[in-house]
Enzyme design. Structure first.
Site, PDB file in Angstrom:
ATOM      1  N   MET A   1     -11.869   4.821  -0.218  1.00 55.82           N
ATOM      2  CA  MET A   1     -12.504   4.970   1.088  1.00 55.82           C
ATOM      3  C   MET A   1     -13.195   6.329   1.081  1.00 55.82           C
ATOM      4  O   MET A   1     -12.738   7.306   1.704  1.00 55.82           O
ATOM      5  CB  MET A   1     -11.448   4.874   2.210  1.00 55.82           C
TER       6      MET A   1
ATOM      7  N   MET B   1     -11.587  -5.643   5.115  1.00 58.46           N
ATOM      8  CA  MET B   1     -10.738  -4.768   5.916  1.00 58.46           C
ATOM      9  C   MET B   1     -10.436  -5.440   7.252  1.00 58.46           C
ATOM     10  O   MET B   1     -11.352  -5.945   7.927  1.00 58.46           O
ATOM     11  CB  MET B   1     -11.424  -3.425   6.165  1.00 58.46           C
TER      12      MET B   1
ATOM     13  N   HIS C   1      -8.207   1.660  -3.925  1.00 57.22           N
ATOM     14  CA  HIS C   1      -9.185   1.405  -2.843  1.00 57.22           C
ATOM     15  C   HIS C   1      -9.814   2.738  -2.457  1.00 57.22           C
ATOM     16  O   HIS C   1      -9.157   3.576  -1.829  1.00 57.22           O
ATOM     17  CB  HIS C   1      -8.432   0.773  -1.670  1.00 57.22           C
TER      18      HIS C   1
ATOM     19  N   ASP D   1      -4.393   3.729  -1.687  1.00 58.76           N
ATOM     20  CA  ASP D   1      -5.443   4.014  -0.700  1.00 58.76           C
ATOM     21  C   ASP D   1      -5.937   5.445  -0.806  1.00 58.76           C
ATOM     22  O   ASP D   1      -5.193   6.387  -0.525  1.00 58.76           O
ATOM     23  CB  ASP D   1      -4.887   3.764   0.708  1.00 58.76           C
TER      24      ASP D   1
ATOM     25  N   SER E   1       0.845  -1.196   0.000  1.00 55.50           N
ATOM     26  CA  SER E   1       0.000   0.000   0.000  1.00 55.50           C
ATOM     27  C   SER E   1       0.880   1.245   0.000  1.00 55.50           C
ATOM     28  O   SER E   1       1.668   1.452   0.941  1.00 55.50           O
ATOM     29  CB  SER E   1      -0.884   0.046   1.245  1.00 55.50           C
TER      30      SER E   1
ATOM     31  N   ASP F   1      -6.711  -6.082   4.006  1.00 53.58           N
ATOM     32  CA  ASP F   1      -6.024  -4.794   4.070  1.00 53.58           C
ATOM     33  C   ASP F   1      -6.047  -4.259   5.496  1.00 53.58           C
ATOM     34  O   ASP F   1      -7.107  -3.958   6.042  1.00 53.58           O
ATOM     35  CB  ASP F   1      -6.771  -3.822   3.131  1.00 53.58           C
TER      36      ASP F   1
ATOM     37  N   MET G   1      -8.586   8.367   0.407  1.00 54.30           N
ATOM     38  CA  MET G   1      -9.432   8.733   1.542  1.00 54.30           C
ATOM     39  C   MET G   1      -9.973  10.151   1.345  1.00 54.30           C
ATOM     40  O   MET G   1      -9.226  11.044   0.935  1.00 54.30           O
ATOM     41  CB  MET G   1      -8.607   8.675   2.833  1.00 54.30           C
TER      42      MET G   1
ATOM     43  N   HIS H   1      -1.168  -1.142  -4.195  1.00 56.28           N
ATOM     44  CA  HIS H   1      -2.477  -0.791  -3.635  1.00 56.28           C
ATOM     45  C   HIS H   1      -2.459   0.704  -3.354  1.00 56.28           C
ATOM     46  O   HIS H   1      -1.551   1.223  -2.674  1.00 56.28           O
ATOM     47  CB  HIS H   1      -2.686  -1.587  -2.342  1.00 56.28           C
TER      48      HIS H   1
HETATM   49  C1  DX5 Z   1      -6.492   1.724   6.090  1.00 59.22           C
HETATM   50  C2  DX5 Z   1      -5.504   1.525   4.986  1.00 59.22           C
HETATM   51  C3  DX5 Z   1      -4.388   0.668   5.523  1.00 59.22           C
HETATM   52  C4  DX5 Z   1      -3.259   0.469   4.589  1.00 59.22           C
HETATM   53  C5  DX5 Z   1      -2.385  -0.638   5.059  1.00 59.22           C
HETATM   54  O1  DX5 Z   1      -7.413   2.664   5.722  1.00 59.22           O
HETATM   55  O2  DX5 Z   1      -6.140   0.906   3.883  1.00 59.22           O
HETATM   56  O3  DX5 Z   1      -4.952  -0.555   5.889  1.00 59.22           O
HETATM   57  O4  DX5 Z   1      -3.717   0.120   3.337  1.00 59.22           O
HETATM   58  O5  DX5 Z   1      -1.816  -0.204   6.198  1.00 59.22           O
HETATM   59  P1  DX5 Z   1      -0.901  -1.158   7.107  1.00 59.22           P
HETATM   60  O6  DX5 Z   1      -0.432  -2.305   6.250  1.00 59.22           O
HETATM   61  O7  DX5 Z   1       0.234  -0.258   7.533  1.00 59.22           O
HETATM   62  O8  DX5 Z   1      -1.792  -1.596   8.211  1.00 59.22           O
HETATM   63 ZN    ZN Z   2      -6.617  -0.093   1.254  1.00 58.81          ZN
END
Ligand code: DX5
Ligand code: ZN
Length: 230
Positions: free
Chosen positions: A78, A150, A76, A44, A17, A185, A46, A42
């Site tokens: 969010m 998740m 991804h 992420d 990620s 994840d 937000m 990946h």
């Molecule tokens: C949460 C993120 C995290 C990230 C991974 O919103 O999606 O889960 O991808 O983070 P680690 O591997 O550091 O938990």
């Molecule tokens: Zn993610």
């Protein structure tokens, strides 16, 4: 570029990620992670509304695409309104786009959004948060290429793994075709990766357990995440 959904692909897939990458050297980190043996990246996203954090936008996805032209980008979302971001991310190199079951209005709405992504040439994924009952997602998983469970409450990297989600993973895994992937994840590292793969997970997102370590350890970490049989 890999196709994560062929039934013949070697599993599990490892998806670092970039949320945990060095944003001041993001292109280099992306290339180094792929050179270290990662299968895909990946991304992420937000919005500061669905989750209490802001991360990056379509232009950052495009920068990763420019740095890694042949790398599969697994985006991804969010976000509260994923549909408004489908085209911006598709135009910036996203190969897969996943959105949360918690923001869709109905099963039909989830299927319509999946179809919209397919028409853009993007693989659709559906995501379920730790507190959400697996019954919410089971009726729609056949419309998606990817199901993301998740294992932390979304918003931040570096959180503790929530093992209770593995029961959901097992229930979903039983219903998937060999051309569908089950991804996890959050809090994935060398201790938790085997727990996930033993529960039927075949795609591991790992942020801080890779990018939080010195670059010269990434190849060994990625190999370790794959597990003994690889
Ligand atoms: C949460 C993120 C995290 C990230 C991974 O919103 O999606 O889960 O991808 O983070 P680690 O591997 O550091 O938990
Ligand atoms: Zn993610």
């Amino acid at each position: 570029m890999i196709d994560p959904f062929t039934s013949s692909i070697a599993l599990p897939l490892i998806a670092p990620s970039i949320l945990a990458a060095d944003f001041a050297n993001l292109g280099d980190d992306c290339k180094a992670a792929m050179d270290a043996g990662a299968d895909l990246l990946h991304v992420d996203i937000m919005d500061g509304h669905f989750v209490p954090n802001l991360s990056m936008g379509p232009a950052v996805c495009g920068a990763c695409r420019k740095a890694c032209p042949d790398t599969y980008l697994d985006v991804h979302l969010m976000v509260t309104d994923p549909q408004m971001y489908f085209k911006p991310f598709a135009d910036n190199g996203a190969n897969a786009i996943s959105f949360h079951i918690e923001v869709v209005d109905s099963e039909n709405h989830a299927r319509e959004l999946a179809d919209e992504l397919r028409q853009m040439g993007v693989a659709p994924g559906i995501v379920i948060n730790p507190p959400t009952d697996v019954e919410k997602i089971l009726p729609v998983i056949n419309a998606f290429d990817l199901v993301l469970v998740m294992s932390v409450n979304p918003g931040f990297g570096g959180q503790a793994f929530i093992p209770e989600v593995l029961t959901k993973a097992q229930a979903i895994s039983k219903l998937l075709k060999p051309t569908q992937r089950l991804e996890i994840d959050g809090g994935i590292g060398t201790k938790t990766a085997p727990l996930a793969t033993n529960a039927g997970i075949d795609m591991l997102v790992a942020g801080s357990s890779i990018f939080g370590q010195p670059r010269d350890q990434w190849a060994a970490i990625i190999q370790n995440l794959r597990g003994p049989k690889s």
